[in-house]
Design a protein around this motif. Structure first.
Motif, PDB file in Angstrom:
ATOM      1  N   VAL A 108       0.842  -1.200   0.000  1.00  0.00           N
ATOM      2  CA  VAL A 108       0.000   0.000   0.000  1.00  0.00           C
ATOM      3  C   VAL A 108       0.878   1.252   0.000  1.00  0.00           C
ATOM      4  CG1 VAL A 108      -1.612   1.351   1.384  1.00  0.00           C
ATOM      5  CG2 VAL A 108      -1.990  -1.096   1.077  1.00  0.00           C
ATOM      6  N   ALA A 112       1.078   4.121  -2.857  1.00  0.00           N
ATOM      7  CA  ALA A 112       0.685   5.495  -2.522  1.00  0.00           C
ATOM      8  C   ALA A 112       1.800   6.475  -2.858  1.00  0.00           C
ATOM      9  CB  ALA A 112       0.306   5.595  -1.054  1.00  0.00           C
ATOM     10  N   LEU A 113       3.053   6.045  -2.718  1.00  0.00           N
ATOM     11  CA  LEU A 113       4.179   6.956  -2.953  1.00  0.00           C
ATOM     12  C   LEU A 113       4.754   6.794  -4.351  1.00  0.00           C
ATOM     13  CD1 LEU A 113       6.115   6.742   0.423  1.00  0.00           C
ATOM     14  CD2 LEU A 113       4.507   8.447  -0.344  1.00  0.00           C
ATOM     15  N   VAL A 123       8.973  12.061   2.828  1.00  0.00           N
ATOM     16  CA  VAL A 123       8.030  11.043   3.287  1.00  0.00           C
ATOM     17  C   VAL A 123       8.664   9.660   3.187  1.00  0.00           C
ATOM     18  CG1 VAL A 123       5.777   9.986   2.903  1.00  0.00           C
ATOM     19  CG2 VAL A 123       6.062  12.436   2.604  1.00  0.00           C
ATOM     20  N   ALA A 126      11.057   9.141   5.971  1.00  0.00           N
ATOM     21  CA  ALA A 126      10.361   8.920   7.241  1.00  0.00           C
ATOM     22  C   ALA A 126       9.836   7.486   7.321  1.00  0.00           C
ATOM     23  CB  ALA A 126       9.207   9.904   7.379  1.00  0.00           C
ATOM     24  N   MET A 127       9.428   6.972   6.182  1.00  0.00           N
ATOM     25  CA  MET A 127       8.856   5.630   6.114  1.00  0.00           C
ATOM     26  C   MET A 127       9.812   4.559   6.634  1.00  0.00           C
ATOM     27  SD  MET A 127       5.706   5.528   4.511  1.00  0.00           S
ATOM     28  CE  MET A 127       5.834   6.986   5.382  1.00  0.00           C
ATOM     29  N   LEU A 129      12.056   4.942   9.056  1.00  0.00           N
ATOM     30  CA  LEU A 129      12.470   5.106  10.461  1.00  0.00           C
ATOM     31  C   LEU A 129      12.220   3.872  11.330  1.00  0.00           C
ATOM     32  CD1 LEU A 129      11.568   8.791  11.427  1.00  0.00           C
ATOM     33  CD2 LEU A 129      13.822   7.715  11.375  1.00  0.00           C
ATOM     34  N   PRO A 130      11.021   3.285  11.289  1.00  0.00           N
ATOM     35  CA  PRO A 130      10.791   2.156  12.191  1.00  0.00           C
ATOM     36  C   PRO A 130      11.771   1.017  11.955  1.00  0.00           C
ATOM     37  CG  PRO A 130       8.735   2.865  11.188  1.00  0.00           C
ATOM     38  CD  PRO A 130       9.834   3.611  10.490  1.00  0.00           C
ATOM     39  N   TRP A 186       4.500  -2.930  11.852  1.00  0.00           N
ATOM     40  CA  TRP A 186       4.987  -1.550  11.875  1.00  0.00           C
ATOM     41  C   TRP A 186       6.488  -1.495  11.589  1.00  0.00           C
ATOM     42  CZ3 TRP A 186       8.305   0.944  15.526  1.00  0.00           C
ATOM     43  CH2 TRP A 186       8.324   2.344  15.424  1.00  0.00           C
ATOM     44  N   PHE A 189       7.166  -3.191   7.687  1.00  0.00           N
ATOM     45  CA  PHE A 189       6.574  -2.797   6.417  1.00  0.00           C
ATOM     46  C   PHE A 189       7.546  -1.958   5.583  1.00  0.00           C
ATOM     47  CE2 PHE A 189       5.422   1.356   8.169  1.00  0.00           C
ATOM     48  CZ  PHE A 189       5.428   2.165   7.045  1.00  0.00           C
TER      49      PHE A 189
ATOM     50  N   TRP B  16      -4.034  10.297  -0.487  1.00  0.00           N
ATOM     51  CA  TRP B  16      -3.534  11.272   0.489  1.00  0.00           C
ATOM     52  C   TRP B  16      -3.827  10.841   1.915  1.00  0.00           C
ATOM     53  CZ3 TRP B  16       0.140  14.185  -0.908  1.00  0.00           C
ATOM     54  CH2 TRP B  16       0.234  14.587  -2.245  1.00  0.00           C
ATOM     55  N   VAL B  18      -3.914   7.760   2.911  1.00  0.00           N
ATOM     56  CA  VAL B  18      -2.922   6.717   3.214  1.00  0.00           C
ATOM     57  C   VAL B  18      -1.582   7.337   3.566  1.00  0.00           C
ATOM     58  CG1 VAL B  18      -1.536   4.873   2.178  1.00  0.00           C
ATOM     59  CG2 VAL B  18      -4.007   4.882   1.885  1.00  0.00           C
ATOM     60  N   ILE B  19      -1.159   8.336   2.782  1.00  0.00           N
ATOM     61  CA  ILE B  19       0.134   8.972   3.050  1.00  0.00           C
ATOM     62  C   ILE B  19       0.127   9.623   4.436  1.00  0.00           C
ATOM     63  CG2 ILE B  19       1.692  10.825   2.327  1.00  0.00           C
ATOM     64  CD1 ILE B  19       0.892  10.160  -0.559  1.00  0.00           C
ATOM     65  N   LEU B  22       0.315   6.894   7.082  1.00  0.00           N
ATOM     66  CA  LEU B  22       1.661   6.311   7.178  1.00  0.00           C
ATOM     67  C   LEU B  22       2.616   7.262   7.886  1.00  0.00           C
ATOM     68  CD1 LEU B  22       2.014   4.739   3.617  1.00  0.00           C
ATOM     69  CD2 LEU B  22       1.832   3.501   5.778  1.00  0.00           C
ATOM     70  N   LEU B  23       2.489   8.554   7.573  1.00  0.00           N
ATOM     71  CA  LEU B  23       3.367   9.520   8.230  1.00  0.00           C
ATOM     72  C   LEU B  23       3.122   9.539   9.732  1.00  0.00           C
ATOM     73  CD1 LEU B  23       3.743  12.751   6.095  1.00  0.00           C
ATOM     74  CD2 LEU B  23       5.521  11.235   6.976  1.00  0.00           C
ATOM     75  N   ILE B  25       1.863   7.126  11.676  1.00  0.00           N
ATOM     76  CA  ILE B  25       2.336   5.938  12.404  1.00  0.00           C
ATOM     77  C   ILE B  25       3.852   5.824  12.415  1.00  0.00           C
ATOM     78  CG2 ILE B  25       0.213   4.583  12.084  1.00  0.00           C
ATOM     79  CD1 ILE B  25       1.861   2.905  10.028  1.00  0.00           C
ATOM     80  N   THR B  26       4.539   6.359  11.395  1.00  0.00           N
ATOM     81  CA  THR B  26       5.992   6.219  11.440  1.00  0.00           C
ATOM     82  C   THR B  26       6.653   7.310  12.268  1.00  0.00           C
ATOM     83  OG1 THR B  26       6.072   7.315   9.290  1.00  0.00           O
ATOM     84  CG2 THR B  26       6.346   4.942   9.301  1.00  0.00           C
ATOM     85  N   VAL B  27       6.117   8.526  12.212  1.00  0.00           N
ATOM     86  CA  VAL B  27       6.814   9.629  12.871  1.00  0.00           C
ATOM     87  C   VAL B  27       6.365   9.818  14.327  1.00  0.00           C
ATOM     88  CG1 VAL B  27       7.257  12.105  12.798  1.00  0.00           C
ATOM     89  CG2 VAL B  27       7.266  10.784  10.693  1.00  0.00           C
ATOM     90  N   PHE B  28       5.063   9.604  14.582  1.00  0.00           N
ATOM     91  CA  PHE B  28       4.568   9.924  15.918  1.00  0.00           C
ATOM     92  C   PHE B  28       5.334   9.231  17.054  1.00  0.00           C
ATOM     93  CE2 PHE B  28       1.863   9.366  19.625  1.00  0.00           C
ATOM     94  CZ  PHE B  28       1.631  10.700  19.946  1.00  0.00           C
TER      95      PHE B  28
END
Lengths: 312, 288
Positions: A108, A112-113, A123, A126-127, A129-130, A186, A189, B16, B18-19, B22-23, B25-28
């Motif tokens: 997904v 999306a990207l 973005v 950032a994706m 990072l986890p 998390w 992905f 948008w 989804v983006i 995703l932002l 859940i990854t950054v928070f």
């Protein structure tokens, strides 16, 4: 090889000596590494097999020789223990859930990207990072966020979503396993995202354009044009992630310690080793795990590595 | 509206959403980590729903406490940082020194059992840590290598060498052999060719491999747990944070400062060399 050899011999000899030199140099360069890897990985694994047939506690390790008395006790004990089978079941649910979820979310994200937009680079970064962050740090943050006393998730859940009370995400039976799987999704992905994005970039544009001209809708284009192109990379990701998740230790151990129905196989092996000081039992369980893993690996090698090795 | 138009419109919106999702859940989680690390524990308990720092409650005391040595009433993370850095840097150096000739040999030289050697590395690389952990732990106990940073470094080198070889080999294979042949014709020997021609060309790849190895060593937890637990003075940052967060003595926001300290070096490295690291992550398939 035959009659004309008189003419070609000197040349062949030179080539042979070059080959011999390459052989010698190659062995010299790679030999030490092979020795170290064999000493630190292969021998211990073989020793693990020996250990699993011995009855040993951690205290006895220092005094016992390499070959003590052999027994099948460890295996009968391990295989007869209903907890072992329960743990195996948990492990399978965890591995399959984590694998499927992380690949689906990664897919997904990659879709999306896919199209360019301002800020896509940020973005994308950032994706990941986890995936790059230390597991101990992120597991601790999750524990804090899910804390039933002061964690944001519970506070906001009660405030905004009208939950009746705090949910014990990490300490209560059905929730804990779901949480641990969610953590796995998390954290991994991004890995699927990277692979699928790389593959998407290689998809030739003209088939999609052709489908567009034919009036195919976006979902049709995805199902009939993109998905077949991605099938291989998704299969590869599934095998890789299954192997890794099946033996996952850190994530589960750090989040729940293996409690509340999250007793996956790797955490169980660790508990045997350090909690009960039962080296033989731990080794036997690890061997059963390794056997299952070798099964996975054979599948992996059969379907994915053959091509690569032949190509090189 | 046609199906095409409906789908295209909903998907534009959905994309948008989804983006944004995703932002978040990854950054928070990282944002939350940072916020809580600047707050005294009493304030967190008082205002748990607050996800920003007010000027009044802002403190650096958490960082002081987590970094200071145990004698000074702190948690000793400065020492953990030193241990982690020593082990990670040593792992990178040794792993590269061993892997560069190994990868070169596998990429270039047809030697006896080349394929088997290559397969051995792949197998080790795919082998999960927990299965290796028991025999290694037992063997290290026998050799007296537990409770030592040297022992831990040996384990990390062995765990990372297969990945490094795999990554470097792929790069060496892309360097045209004709360049080396030219050097050989000019009379350079194998080692001279490797040092003067091939290595300088491979610098970018060596850098990304080194970064990736550093990340593995810095983030590693299981073997640190198995080998170092009894000796607090030898703990790595990962182990220290995990051990202390199990207890209740240390305030959680102080430990949040600890996890920021653990995370920042990796995020900095990643920010400096994102491309190198992502390259490592994809070519190095997976470990973790």
């Amino acid at each position: 090889m035959s009659a004309s050899s008189a003419l070609t011999r000197p040349r062949r000899r030179r080539r042979n000596s070059a080959a011999a030199r390459a052989n010698r140099d190659g062995l010299l360069m790679v030999g030490p590494t092979v020795v170290i890897v064999v000493a630190v990985v292969v021998l211990p694994v073989l020793w693990n097999v020996v250990l699993s047939f011995q009855s040993l506690s951690l205290v006895q390790i220092h005094t016992s020789g390499i070959f003590g008395e052999f027994t099948l006790d460890n295996f009968t004990k391990v295989l007869a223990d209903p907890d072992f089978w329960a743990s195996l079941r948990t492990t399978v649910i965890y591995a399959v859930g984590g694998t499927a979820g992380s690949i689906a979310l990664g897919l997904v994200a990659a879709l999306a990207l896919r199209r360019r937009f301002p800020g896509r680079g940020v973005v994308r970064a950032a994706m990941l990072l986890p995936y790059v962050a230390p597991v101990v740090a992120v597991a601790f943050v999750w524990q804090m966020m899910l804390n039933s006393q002061f964690g944001v998730v519970n506070i906001w859940g009660q405030k905004l979503l009208g939950w009746n009370g705090p949910v014990d995400f990490l300490g209560q039976a059905p929730y804990a396993l779901v949480t641990v799987i969610a953590f796995e999704i998390w954290r991994y992905f991004p890995f699927a995202f990277l692979f699928i994005t790389a593959r998407l970039q290689a998809v030739p544009g003209d088939i999609e354009e052709a489908a567009l001209v034919d009036g195919a809708t976006p979902t049709q284009r995805f199902a009939y044009v993109l998905l077949p192109q991605l099938a291989n990379v998704i299969a590869l990701l599934s095998v890789l992630r299954l192997i890794m998740n099946f033996n996952k230790f850190d994530d589960v151990y750090l989040l729940t310690g293996g409690g509340a129905g999250t007793d996956v196989a790797a955490v169980r092996v660790y508990d045997y080793l350090t909690g009960q000081f039962d080296v033989g039992g731990a080794a036997a369980q690890a061997l059963v795990l390794a056997a299952i893993l070798v099964g996975f690996l054979l599948i992996y090698v059969k379907f994915f590595v053959r091509k690569e090795v032949d190509a090189s | 509206m046609t199906r095409l138009a409906v789908e295209e419109r909903t998907l534009t919106v959905l994309r948008w959403l989804v983006i944004a999702f995703l932002l978040v859940i990854t950054v928070f989680p990282f944002y939350y980590m940072l916020v809580l690390s600047f707050v005294p524990i009493e304030q967190l308990l008082l205002h748990p729903s607050r996800i920003y720092v007010t000027a009044g409650e802002f403190t650096l005391g958490t960082y002081h406490q987590v970094l200071a040595s145990v004698q000074d009433g702190g948690q000793g993370f400065a020492g953990f940082l030193r241990n982690s850095a020593e082990v990670a840097v040593a792992t990178v150096v040794v792993s590269l020194v061993v892997s560069i000739p190994g990868a070169y040999a596998i990429a270039r030289l047809r030697f006896f059992a080349r394929r088997q050697v290559s397969a051995l590395f792949l197998a080790v690389y795919m082998f999960p840590a927990i299965v290796l952990a028991i025999p290694l732990f037992v063997a290290f106990a026998k050799l007296g290598l537990v409770e030592s940073l040297v022992g831990l470094t040996i384990v990390y080198v062995v765990l990372t060498v297969p990945v490094s070889i795999h990554m470097l080999r792929q790069y060496f294979e892309t360097i045209p052999e004709s360049i080396e042949e030219a050097a050989a014709l000019d009379g350079a020997g194998r080692i001279a060719t490797m040092l003067r021609i091939t290595l300088p060309l491979a610098i970018p790849s060596i850098m990304s491999t080194g970064l990736y190895v550093f990340m593995i060593a810095w983030n590693e937890f299981l073997f640190a747990l198995l080998l170092l637990t009894p000796r607090r003075d030898l703990w790595t940052v990962s182990l220290g944070l995990a051990q202390l967060s199990n207890g209740i003595e240390v305030p959680k926001t102080v430990l949040m400062a600890g996890s920021v300290i653990l995370t920042v070096p990796i995020v900095l490295l990643y920010g400096l060399a994102e491309r190198a690291l992502t390259e490592g992550l994809t070519t190095g398939a997976d470990k973790g």
